[in-house]
Write an enzyme that holds these catalytic residues in place. Structure first.
Site, PDB file in Angstrom:
ATOM      1  N   TYR A  47       0.820  -1.202   0.000  1.00  0.00           N
ATOM      2  CA  TYR A  47       0.000   0.000   0.000  1.00  0.00           C
ATOM      3  C   TYR A  47       0.857   1.257   0.000  1.00  0.00           C
ATOM      4  O   TYR A  47       1.900   1.321   0.640  1.00  0.00           O
ATOM      5  CB  TYR A  47      -0.902   0.036   1.244  1.00  0.00           C
ATOM      6  CG  TYR A  47      -2.087  -0.876   1.153  1.00  0.00           C
ATOM      7  CD1 TYR A  47      -3.364  -0.364   1.036  1.00  0.00           C
ATOM      8  CD2 TYR A  47      -1.931  -2.257   1.191  1.00  0.00           C
ATOM      9  CE1 TYR A  47      -4.467  -1.205   0.968  1.00  0.00           C
ATOM     10  CE2 TYR A  47      -3.027  -3.099   1.124  1.00  0.00           C
ATOM     11  CZ  TYR A  47      -4.289  -2.562   1.012  1.00  0.00           C
ATOM     12  OH  TYR A  47      -5.370  -3.397   0.951  1.00  0.00           O
ATOM     13  N   THR A  68       4.175 -10.916  13.751  1.00  0.00           N
ATOM     14  CA  THR A  68       4.461 -11.526  15.052  1.00  0.00           C
ATOM     15  C   THR A  68       3.922 -10.722  16.223  1.00  0.00           C
ATOM     16  O   THR A  68       4.390 -10.861  17.348  1.00  0.00           O
ATOM     17  CB  THR A  68       5.975 -11.746  15.224  1.00  0.00           C
ATOM     18  OG1 THR A  68       6.646 -10.486  15.144  1.00  0.00           O
ATOM     19  CG2 THR A  68       6.511 -12.687  14.155  1.00  0.00           C
TER      20      THR A  68
END
Length: 325
Positions: A163, A237
């Site tokens: 993006y 994560t």
């Protein structure tokens, strides 16, 4: 067995909130999760609870492609079609703001200076969004990924996004490219990390929400001089643990000095008026690899700089039959 994996810091960057989690949006923005227990007396979920306290985070507990993982060399497959990574900086240096987020040291580049990464396992060109550091309270651990069960003092992770608008990108699960570099302690420091971790800079972000502007950064200085890497499909994560990340782990380390590592461990995860808690040990435990493949462009049939102990390595990289099903 020796591989050129002297690495010990990881940079990683994710700021995500999902539309389905509107009820706890404020908690997500406040960082309502932690890597380790806090002492303020209120419950903040640590990694083992991330997937249990919020349905929007259920991948953290139920996902099948979670990260980080323990990279076992016996599971690596040589892929001759993995090309070198390409970095396009437009020939210019960049500026960026370094933050103490309370959980990481985060460097976010100025959007006026585009840095794109492509090639390797990536099908598109990805825009650099963040450099993030993970590190331990001791030299034996601090990296999120492990190599044959061994941890390193830290890991440097750069995240690249498809993006153009980072704010909108953070609101949707989508493809992210994550380049990971282990970091080792040495007498000399990586040139890029030296700009971030020298005393005049690191002392500007002692406490949560502190920020400091850096100019004239050359992102190419961060990467070690090698085209070799390993790659696998995994997740971000931190919550909500979206399984949309292509991980690329570079097969050479970068270095920080012992003093710079000490300075990192003195950073607080709290504001100055709260009790001091070191930001160190900001790592998620390794997750099960399950049926995933770990690919590499390191050709084990040839003696080379990235694989000096070729005789010992060759039998370790035979493909297990279940990986081919």
């Amino acid at each position: 067995m020796h591989i050129v994996w002297d690495i010990s810091l990881v940079f990683q960057a994710y700021f995500i909130c999902t539309p389905s989690a509107q009820a706890i949006t404020s908690k997500l923005h406040d960082g309502w999760w932690a890597y380790k227990d806090v002492v303020q007396g209120s419950f903040v979920p640590v990694p083992s609870f991330w997937g249990l306290v919020n349905t929007a985070w259920n991948l953290c507990a139920m996902g099948k492609r979670q990260s980080p993982v323990d990279i076992e060399t016996s599971h690596m497959i040589f892929d001759p079609y993995l090309t070198p990574l390409r970095r396009n900086t437009g020939g210019r240096k960049m500026g960026g703001t370094m933050y103490n987020t309370g959980k990481h040291v985060s460097l976010r580049p100025d959007k006026a200076h585009l840095v794109n990464i492509s090639g390797g396992p990536l099908g598109y060109s990805y825009r650099l969004e963040e450099v993030r550091l993970h590190f331990g309270s001791e030299d034996a651990h601090g990296s999120e990924h492990l190599l044959n069960g061994q941890g390193f003092p830290g890991e440097s992770i750069t995240t690249q996004d498809l993006y153009a608008n980072y704010t909108e990108a953070a609101r949707s699960p989508h493809g992210i490219a994550v380049v990971s570099i282990f970091i080792k302690i040495s007498e000399n420091s990586n040139a890029f990390l030296n700009r971030m971790l020298n005393r005049d800079t690191i002392t500007r972000i002692n406490y949560k929400h502190d920020a400091y502007l850096l100019l004239g950064l050359n992102i190419a200085d961060l990467y070690p001089d090698t085209t070799r890497y390993i790659t696998y499909e995994g997740s971000i994560t931190i919550p909500p643990c979206y399984e949309t990340s292509t991980w690329i782990l570079i097969n050479k380390p970068i270095y920080v000095t012992q003093m710079q590592m000490h300075s990192l461990r003195l950073l607080s995860q709290n504001e100055p008026y709260k009790i001091f808690m070191s930001m160190s040990d900001n790592t998620r435990p390794t997750q099960a690899l399950l049926q995933r493949c770990i690919r590499t462009n390191i050709n084990f049939s040839k003696q080379g700089r990235d694989c000096p102990n070729n005789r010992a390595l060759r039998p370790q990289y035979r493909v297990n039959q279940w990986l081919l099903k």
